[in-house]
Motif scaffolding. Structure first.
Motif, PDB file in Angstrom:
ATOM      1  N   TYR A 273      -2.406  -9.338   1.645  1.00  0.00           N
ATOM      2  CA  TYR A 273      -3.042  -9.277   0.380  1.00  0.00           C
ATOM      3  C   TYR A 273      -3.883  -8.153   0.364  1.00  0.00           C
ATOM      4  N   GLY A 274      -4.445  -7.733   1.397  1.00  0.00           N
ATOM      5  CA  GLY A 274      -5.282  -6.316   1.581  1.00  0.00           C
ATOM      6  C   GLY A 274      -4.310  -5.107   1.217  1.00  0.00           C
ATOM      7  N   LEU A 279      -2.184  -0.794  -2.114  1.00  0.00           N
ATOM      8  CA  LEU A 279      -1.150  -0.026  -2.692  1.00  0.00           C
ATOM      9  C   LEU A 279      -1.185  -0.117  -4.199  1.00  0.00           C
ATOM     10  N   TRP A 280      -1.573  -1.084  -4.713  1.00  0.00           N
ATOM     11  CA  TRP A 280      -1.705  -1.164  -6.121  1.00  0.00           C
ATOM     12  C   TRP A 280      -2.522  -0.353  -6.727  1.00  0.00           C
ATOM     13  N   THR A 295       6.544  -3.695  -4.396  1.00  0.00           N
ATOM     14  CA  THR A 295       7.225  -4.773  -4.594  1.00  0.00           C
ATOM     15  C   THR A 295       6.300  -6.140  -4.314  1.00  0.00           C
ATOM     16  N   PHE A 296       5.531  -5.736  -3.383  1.00  0.00           N
ATOM     17  CA  PHE A 296       4.481  -7.076  -2.976  1.00  0.00           C
ATOM     18  C   PHE A 296       3.236  -6.516  -3.772  1.00  0.00           C
ATOM     19  N   THR A 297       3.016  -7.188  -4.856  1.00  0.00           N
ATOM     20  CA  THR A 297       1.861  -6.669  -5.735  1.00  0.00           C
ATOM     21  C   THR A 297       0.781  -7.889  -5.322  1.00  0.00           C
ATOM     22  N   PRO A 298      -0.386  -7.529  -5.348  1.00  0.00           N
ATOM     23  CA  PRO A 298      -1.395  -8.578  -5.171  1.00  0.00           C
ATOM     24  C   PRO A 298      -1.236  -9.837  -6.034  1.00  0.00           C
TER      25      PRO A 298
END
Ligand SMILES: NC(=O)C1=CN([C@@H]2O[C@H](COP(=O)(O)OP(=O)(O)OC[C@H]3O[C@@H](n4cnc5c(N)ncnc54)[C@H](OP(=O)(O)O)[C@@H]3O)[C@@H](O)[C@H]2O)C=CC1
Ligand SMILES: CC(C)=CCC[C@@H](C)[C@H]1CC[C@H]2C3=C(CC[C@]12C)[C@@]1(C)CCC(=O)C[C@@H]1CC3
Length: 345
Positions: A273-274, A279-280, A295-298
């Motif tokens: 999550y961190g 990245l976001w 790809t892996f947004t929060p």
């Protein structure tokens, strides 16, 4: 004086009828003898019994011809959650829904069924068997959810028995099935890029995934139960498969069904999550220079690593809802419907 034709109870309009859920809804309505007007920003198919009206739902004048002599309207249009475009969500889901309500009232529509989302109460932390009386999320996980909350409130508050305008909101969760443009395609794309090897957290979190035909069934039941004396007026209803499943078991069944390996290695939830948050933020800061979409947004990490399943008891009690397709059959039919996404295809 011109006489106004009384709207037929079997004549309805589906706003967003070219989309994934909308098209399944249109097909079932036709089966059940309804005549259907579709209003959508795009036309994706042609079928006998359906009249298409292409336009933006924020434009009341464009909407009115689609609502002429219609007694029942389904509103299931929304920008895709993945677009992450705050201004677009606010324009379409908030201002656009206000326009839909005004157009319905002007066209003397009697019933409006909104497709809301169970996520309106989700803040990124566990929800187990959540009922409809949970408060709306104070900190929604993204702009999409933030605007779905306002949209649902607008539609439910517009319910007015005296004026003969009845509304109800359906809250589905994790819709899947043939022609779904997001869940299976995103999953397969992630697997093809070698990024579906990891399970976020211990993998025990339970989630609702709802086969599209059950969601359609819930919408039609709601429409047919929406009468002045009904308890459903002005209320939200969870519609699920009533079979919560471990998030990672569902992903694995779909992946393995399509010939890909199931994720195996565990990563701590807080770490992923961190990283996703970092990245976001980076993608926001760098947006003027380079555009990249992680790809892996929060939001996806929160959905993949927490419990979020909902009770559909209220829908059972007030409108006799019961899923019509089991999760097992839904997954089998979904997997079969994507031959082009199979490993090696
Ligand atoms: N899929 C899911 O898991 C869940 C979905 N929902 C809700 O269900 C509803 C349907 O979702 P789904 O079928 O997956 O979404 P889709 O994107 O497949 O369908 C939505 C349709 O609405 C159209 N649309 C978007 N903006 C406008 C506009 N301004 N005017 C007219 N039409 C417009 C879209 O066109 P275009 O594609 O060109 O944007 C698309 O055809 C949505 O309200 C969504 O919030 C709720 C819970 C879960
Ligand atoms: C971790 C990973 C890359 C999983 C791939 C699947 C995801 C794309 C889906 C898993 C849960 C889905 C979901 C939605 C969209 C697609 C997923 C994130 C919604 C956000 C769609 C709109 C809603 O109203 C709520 C949905 C919750 C579940």
């Amino acid at each position: 004086m011109a006489t106004r034709i009384r709207p037929s109870s079997k004549r309805c309009a589906v706003i967003g009828g070219s989309g994934f859920l909308g098209r399944h809804l249109v097909e079932k309505l036709l089966d059940r003898g309804y005549s259907v007007a579709v209003f959508d920003i795009r036309q994706s198919y042609e079928v006998p019994g359906v009249t298409f009206h292409q336009g933006d739902l924020c434009d009341q004048q464009a909407l009115l011809p689609a609502l002429k002599d219609v007694s029942l309207v389904f509103h299931c249009a929304s920008p895709a959650p993945a677009s992450d475009d705050r201004a677009l969500f606010e324009r379409v889901n908030i201002q656009g829904t206000q326009t839909v309500i005004k157009a319905c009232i002007e066209a003397r529509v009697q019933k409006l069924v909104l497709t809301s989302s169970a996520s309106v109460v989700f803040e990124g932390t566990d929800i187990k068997n959540g009922r409809e009386d949970l408060p709306y999320a104070k900190k929604p996980i993204d702009y999409y959810t933030q605007t779905k909350i306002v949209q649902e409130k607008l539609v439910l508050e517009a319910c007015d028995k005296q004026k003969g305008f009845l509304t109800v909101a359906i809250r589905p969760h994790g819709i899947f099935g043939p022609r779904d443009p997001q869940l299976v395609p995103i999953l397969v794309d992630t697997a093809r890029r070698g990024k579906m090897k990891f399970i976020i957290g211990d993998g025990s979190n339970l989630v609702d995934f709802t086969f599209v035909e059950n969601v359609v069934h819930g919408h039609i039941l709601a429409a047919e139960h929406l009468r002045t004396d009904s308890p459903i007026c002005g209320k939200p209803y969870h519609i699920t498969n009533d079979e919560p499943i471990r998030f990672w078991d569902f992903m694995s069944e779909v992946l393995v069904g399509l010939g890909y390996a199931a994720p195996r290695y565990h990563l701590p939830y807080a770490l992923v999550y961190g990283l996703a948050l970092l990245l976001w933020l980076l993608s926001l800061i760098l947006r003027p220079l380079v555009s990249f979409k992680p790809t892996f947004t929060p939001m996806r990490v929160a959905l993949a690593g927490t419990h979020h399943y909902y009770s559909c008891e209220r829908a059972k009690e007030d409108m006799g809802y019961k899923p019509v397709v089991s999760l097992k059959e839904g997954i089998e039919r979904t997997v079969k419907s994507y031959p082009h996404l199979r490993h090696g295809a």
